[in-house]
Design a protein around this motif. Structure first.
Motif, PDB file in Angstrom:
ATOM      1  N   CYS A  13       0.831  -1.209   0.000  1.00 38.08           N
ATOM      2  CA  CYS A  13       0.000   0.000   0.000  1.00 38.08           C
ATOM      3  C   CYS A  13       0.865   1.259   0.000  1.00 38.08           C
ATOM      4  CB  CYS A  13      -0.928   0.006   1.211  1.00 38.08           C
ATOM      5  SG  CYS A  13      -2.210  -1.243   1.118  1.00 38.08           S
ATOM      6  N   ALA A  14       1.963   1.239   0.737  1.00 35.46           N
ATOM      7  CA  ALA A  14       2.866   2.399   0.764  1.00 35.46           C
ATOM      8  C   ALA A  14       3.503   2.626  -0.604  1.00 35.46           C
ATOM      9  CB  ALA A  14       3.948   2.197   1.823  1.00 35.46           C
ATOM     10  N   LEU A  66       3.043   5.978  -2.741  1.00 36.87           N
ATOM     11  CA  LEU A  66       4.182   6.731  -3.265  1.00 36.87           C
ATOM     12  C   LEU A  66       4.069   6.932  -4.775  1.00 36.87           C
ATOM     13  CD1 LEU A  66       7.187   5.245  -1.260  1.00 36.87           C
ATOM     14  CD2 LEU A  66       6.347   7.594  -1.204  1.00 36.87           C
ATOM     15  N   LEU A  67       3.602   5.918  -5.476  1.00 36.36           N
ATOM     16  CA  LEU A  67       3.407   6.058  -6.916  1.00 36.36           C
ATOM     17  C   LEU A  67       2.336   7.099  -7.236  1.00 36.36           C
ATOM     18  CD1 LEU A  67       3.622   2.335  -8.076  1.00 36.36           C
ATOM     19  CD2 LEU A  67       5.259   4.167  -8.559  1.00 36.36           C
ATOM     20  N   ILE A  68       1.292   7.152  -6.419  1.00 38.35           N
ATOM     21  CA  ILE A  68       0.239   8.149  -6.638  1.00 38.35           C
ATOM     22  C   ILE A  68       0.771   9.555  -6.374  1.00 38.35           C
ATOM     23  CG2 ILE A  68      -1.950   9.037  -5.720  1.00 38.35           C
ATOM     24  CD1 ILE A  68      -2.805   6.130  -5.296  1.00 38.35           C
ATOM     25  N   VAL A  69       1.496   9.718  -5.274  1.00 35.80           N
ATOM     26  CA  VAL A  69       1.955  11.042  -4.864  1.00 35.80           C
ATOM     27  C   VAL A  69       3.126  11.538  -5.712  1.00 35.80           C
ATOM     28  CG1 VAL A  69       3.008  12.311  -2.957  1.00 35.80           C
ATOM     29  CG2 VAL A  69       1.119  10.756  -2.516  1.00 35.80           C
ATOM     30  N   ARG A  70       4.070  10.673  -6.013  1.00 32.90           N
ATOM     31  CA  ARG A  70       5.313  11.095  -6.667  1.00 32.90           C
ATOM     32  C   ARG A  70       5.279  11.044  -8.197  1.00 32.90           C
ATOM     33  NH1 ARG A  70       8.007  13.873  -2.948  1.00 32.90           N
ATOM     34  NH2 ARG A  70       8.170  12.711  -1.022  1.00 32.90           N
ATOM     35  N   THR A  71       4.315  10.339  -8.769  1.00 33.40           N
ATOM     36  CA  THR A  71       4.250  10.241 -10.226  1.00 33.40           C
ATOM     37  C   THR A  71       2.897  10.744 -10.706  1.00 33.40           C
ATOM     38  OG1 THR A  71       3.323   8.002 -10.267  1.00 33.40           O
ATOM     39  CG2 THR A  71       5.732   8.192 -10.177  1.00 33.40           C
ATOM     40  N   CYS A  82       5.296 -14.463   2.987  1.00 25.99           N
ATOM     41  CA  CYS A  82       4.422 -13.313   3.283  1.00 25.99           C
ATOM     42  C   CYS A  82       2.962 -13.678   3.485  1.00 25.99           C
ATOM     43  CB  CYS A  82       4.516 -12.291   2.153  1.00 25.99           C
ATOM     44  SG  CYS A  82       6.155 -11.625   1.915  1.00 25.99           S
ATOM     45  N   GLN A  83       2.523 -14.830   3.031  1.00 28.27           N
ATOM     46  CA  GLN A  83       1.169 -15.351   3.170  1.00 28.27           C
ATOM     47  C   GLN A  83       0.115 -14.364   2.674  1.00 28.27           C
ATOM     48  OE1 GLN A  83       0.935 -16.808   7.161  1.00 28.27           O
ATOM     49  NE2 GLN A  83       2.724 -18.077   6.907  1.00 28.27           N
ATOM     50  N   ALA A  84      -0.860 -14.029   3.488  1.00 31.94           N
ATOM     51  CA  ALA A  84      -1.969 -13.185   3.044  1.00 31.94           C
ATOM     52  C   ALA A  84      -1.533 -11.760   2.730  1.00 31.94           C
ATOM     53  CB  ALA A  84      -3.073 -13.157   4.109  1.00 31.94           C
ATOM     54  N   GLY A  85      -0.380 -11.337   3.195  1.00 37.87           N
ATOM     55  CA  GLY A  85       0.107 -10.002   2.901  1.00 37.87           C
ATOM     56  C   GLY A  85       0.365  -9.789   1.420  1.00 37.87           C
ATOM     57  N   ILE A  86       0.641 -10.872   0.700  1.00 39.14           N
ATOM     58  CA  ILE A  86       0.875 -10.774  -0.735  1.00 39.14           C
ATOM     59  C   ILE A  86      -0.302 -11.342  -1.524  1.00 39.14           C
ATOM     60  CG2 ILE A  86       2.098 -12.962  -1.035  1.00 39.14           C
ATOM     61  CD1 ILE A  86       3.350  -9.842  -2.664  1.00 39.14           C
ATOM     62  N   SER A  87      -1.080 -12.247  -0.941  1.00 40.96           N
ATOM     63  CA  SER A  87      -2.151 -12.893  -1.712  1.00 40.96           C
ATOM     64  C   SER A  87      -3.454 -12.114  -1.712  1.00 40.96           C
ATOM     65  CB  SER A  87      -2.400 -14.312  -1.193  1.00 40.96           C
ATOM     66  OG  SER A  87      -2.966 -14.269   0.097  1.00 40.96           O
ATOM     67  N   VAL A  88      -3.726 -11.330  -0.694  1.00 38.24           N
ATOM     68  CA  VAL A  88      -4.985 -10.589  -0.637  1.00 38.24           C
ATOM     69  C   VAL A  88      -4.998  -9.381  -1.562  1.00 38.24           C
ATOM     70  CG1 VAL A  88      -6.504  -9.266   0.890  1.00 38.24           C
ATOM     71  CG2 VAL A  88      -5.588 -11.444   1.646  1.00 38.24           C
ATOM     72  N   PRO A  89      -3.920  -8.605  -1.664  1.00 36.69           N
ATOM     73  CA  PRO A  89      -3.964  -7.471  -2.593  1.00 36.69           C
ATOM     74  C   PRO A  89      -4.071  -7.931  -4.041  1.00 36.69           C
ATOM     75  CG  PRO A  89      -2.144  -7.242  -1.053  1.00 36.69           C
ATOM     76  CD  PRO A  89      -2.688  -8.617  -0.886  1.00 36.69           C
ATOM     77  N   ILE A  90      -4.153  -7.006  -4.951  1.00 37.65           N
ATOM     78  CA  ILE A  90      -4.349  -7.298  -6.366  1.00 37.65           C
ATOM     79  C   ILE A  90      -3.205  -8.118  -6.946  1.00 37.65           C
ATOM     80  CG2 ILE A  90      -3.305  -5.175  -7.227  1.00 37.65           C
ATOM     81  CD1 ILE A  90      -6.544  -6.696  -8.548  1.00 37.65           C
ATOM     82  N   VAL A  91      -2.050  -8.106  -6.316  1.00 35.82           N
ATOM     83  CA  VAL A  91      -0.927  -8.927  -6.766  1.00 35.82           C
ATOM     84  C   VAL A  91      -1.314 -10.402  -6.715  1.00 35.82           C
ATOM     85  CG1 VAL A  91       1.467  -9.563  -6.310  1.00 35.82           C
ATOM     86  CG2 VAL A  91       0.741  -7.202  -6.006  1.00 35.82           C
ATOM     87  N   GLY A  92      -1.999 -10.800  -5.666  1.00 37.24           N
ATOM     88  CA  GLY A  92      -2.455 -12.186  -5.535  1.00 37.24           C
ATOM     89  C   GLY A  92      -3.487 -12.554  -6.578  1.00 37.24           C
TER      90      GLY A  92
END
Length: 125
Positions: A22-23, A27-32, A63-73
């Motif tokens: 999320c960070a 950062l991509l939203i704010v800086r680009t 990373c378990q659910a930290g990587i599978s729940v977001p859109i990357v998963g």
């Protein structure tokens, strides 16, 4: 007592992983000048690439659910379904496999969003 510490450590790792994703997006939203939709597509394609290269499972084990729940998963799930169906059914399976593997999640999201709109009756301003 050690089982409780292990569980707390797992939750902390999942929280840190998801928070880092999320960070990065923030950062991509704010800086680009990238729009949120483009960032979403970047994360989706990142999941597809990680699964296609074969390293998503190693990251998931850590990373378990930290990587599978977001859109990357979701992207990794699309890729995994396409790979499995392509091996089973051939060329046509590459197109259908991702849809078959993610159909339940997409269907649940549609039904739940419909229920939420019935309960809260959203309005435009």
């Amino acid at each position: 007592m050690t089982e409780a510490f292990k569980m707390i450590g797992t939750y902390a790792l999942v929280f840190v992983t998801g928070g880092t994703l999320c960070a990065i997006a923030e950062l991509l939203i704010v800086r680009t000048k990238l729009t949120p939709a483009r960032i979403l597509v970047i994360f989706l394609i990142a999941g597809i690439i990680l699964e296609g290269v074969g390293i998503y499972d190693y990251i998931f084990k850590f990373c378990q659910a930290g990587i599978s729940v977001p859109i990357v998963g979701f992207g990794a799930s699309l890729a995994k379904g396409s790979i499995i169906a392509a091996r089973t059914y051939g060329f046509v399976g590459a197109f259908a496999g991702g849809l078959i593997r993610t159909a339940y999640g997409v269907g649940a999201a549609i039904v739940m969003s419909y229920i939420v709109t019935l309960v809260f009756s959203p309005r435009t301003k």
